[in-house]
Design an enzyme around this catalytic site. Structure first.
Site, PDB file in Angstrom:
ATOM      1  N   ASN A 139      44.401  50.375  49.275  1.00 43.03           N
ATOM      2  CA  ASN A 139      44.268  49.717  47.975  1.00 43.03           C
ATOM      3  C   ASN A 139      43.082  50.323  47.228  1.00 43.03           C
ATOM      4  OD1 ASN A 139      43.926  48.037  45.799  1.00 43.03           O
ATOM      5  ND2 ASN A 139      43.961  46.133  46.984  1.00 43.03           N
ATOM      6  N   CYS A 195      42.343  44.335  40.261  1.00 40.04           N
ATOM      7  CA  CYS A 195      43.483  45.212  40.565  1.00 40.04           C
ATOM      8  C   CYS A 195      44.512  45.285  39.437  1.00 40.04           C
ATOM      9  CB  CYS A 195      44.169  44.757  41.849  1.00 40.04           C
ATOM     10  SG  CYS A 195      43.110  44.922  43.279  1.00 40.04           S
ATOM     11  N   HIS A 242      51.482  47.635  42.200  1.00 38.28           N
ATOM     12  CA  HIS A 242      50.126  47.780  42.736  1.00 38.28           C
ATOM     13  C   HIS A 242      50.220  47.839  44.259  1.00 38.28           C
ATOM     14  CE1 HIS A 242      45.998  47.171  43.683  1.00 38.28           C
ATOM     15  NE2 HIS A 242      46.153  45.928  44.094  1.00 38.28           N
TER      16      HIS A 242
END
Ligand code: UT7
Length: 329
Positions: free
Chosen positions: A286, A116, A256
């Protein structure tokens, strides 16, 4: 002579049409909209449907629109860095596949794997080629088809992930705008808590690994949460302190999008007020490497030249980091 910074000069994104709602997930696993919303902030995510489509197919529309917007062609690109955890294939690199699909004949490229945090690692590395004078146009793509490694029988992970992709163009800037500073970190001991069990060289695919559903993302959510919530917030605060930035100096915090609670903790730690925190997790979940460029794309029209942006991420590895940039247009 003023220092050359690598500045973002264009951004675009793409999410597939199919909307996977919390309601639909209720039909797949033992979960409910209230649990998902309160624990993660996610309401729906996008899924790339269709045989033979991979992460590069999420990137093509994003990059083609970006090039059009900037008024250049794919042949003007010098380098493509494709940040992804779900490459089209183990090899060759998805950057190469994308170059072929968009017709970028003059670019070289490589994939970057930092889960990520990948897009931030890609921005930081891509900026070096601009600052050194080696390249004039570097494309940094962040995207994932997370549905390809998501176990829709595991309620702890399938509610989180979605598919999506964003891309930015980096070009030289001598006005003092662009990427000013970055702090990037990794800790390989985090592998235990977030990984894909099979499919790599340590455990190649076999009938057994498929039967055991070992080709999906495995996550110990609480452990990852604990690391993420402190480290993402701390590193964002660290990059601000190092650059003498107070919360009121920050125009936008771009975190994020893994969990709304982690985003809120980062906002609290940095003191950035809620109206300056970019959040679209409720619509996309996500998307791993896609989250930050998708946020930049959706908020682009609100940014002003010279705005201070703080980008922050945390992901598998563990990897984490923060970038301070000044918006260039
Ligand atoms: O982006 C890369 C990095 N990843 C992250 O940052 C993710 C970090 N982790 C998280 O965001 C959270 O840990 C999750 C959203 C994954 C899980 O939330 P949590 O608050 O940590 O829940 P938990 O795993 O501690 O589970 C609490 C309870 C458990 O039940 P019991 O043992 O208390 O009876 C779970 O079985 O919630 C249960 N549970 C669910 N219930 C309904 C877990 N998933 C679900 C679900 N629906 N989907």
């Amino acid at each position: 002579m003023s220092k050359i910074h690598a500045a973002i000069t264009a951004v675009h994104g793409y999410v597939p049409d199919y909307v996977l709602t919390n309601k639909e997930l209720e039909t797949l696993v033992d979960t409910n909209d209230e649990w998902i919303t309160s624990r993660t902030g996610i309401k729906e995510r996008r899924i790339l449907k269709g045989e033979g489509l991979g992460t590069s197919d999420l990137a093509v529309p994003a990059v083609e629109a970006l090039l059009k917007k900037r008024g250049i062609t794919a042949n003007d690109l010098d380098l493509i860095i494709f940040c992804t955890t779900t490459p089209d294939r183990v090899f060759p690199a998805t950057a190469n596949i994308l170059a072929d699909k968009i017709g970028a004949k003059n670019a070289w490229g490589y994939d970057l794997q930092a889960a990520c945090s990948g897009f931030l690692f890609g921005l930081a590395t891509g900026s070096q080629f601009i600052e050194s004078g080696k390249h004039k146009k570097v494309l940094v793509v962040g995207g994932d088809k997370m549905s390809s490694i998501t176990n829709y029988q595991d309620r702890a992970t399938c509610i989180i992930f979605g598919d999506g992709c964003g891309a930015v163009l980096l070009e030289p800037n001598d006005e003092g705008n662009g990427i000013i500073d970055s702090i990037l970190k990794s800790d390989g001991s985090g592998v235990a808590y977030l990984h894909q069990k099979a499919g790599g060289s340590i455990k190649p695919a076999s009938h057994e690994t498929v039967d055991a559903r070992e080709h999906y993302a495995y996550q110990e959510g609480q452990a990852v949460f604990k690391f993420a919530v402190t480290n993402m917030a701390d590193v964002a605060a660290e990059v601000m302190e190092r650059n003498d930035l107070k919360s009121e100096d920050i125009a936008w915090l771009v975190p994020h999008q893994a969990n709304k609670r982690i985003i809120d903790a980062t906002a609290n730690r940095t003191g950035v007020s809620a109206d300056k925190v970019i959040i679209n997790i409720e619509r996309y979940g996500n998307t791993t490497n896609g989250t930050i460029p998708l946020c930049l794309w959706e908020w682009e029209s609100k940014f002003k030249k010279g705005d201070n942006l703080i980008l922050a991420a945390f992901g598998g590895g563990f990897t984490w980091g923060s970038i301070y940039l000044k918006w260039a247009y």
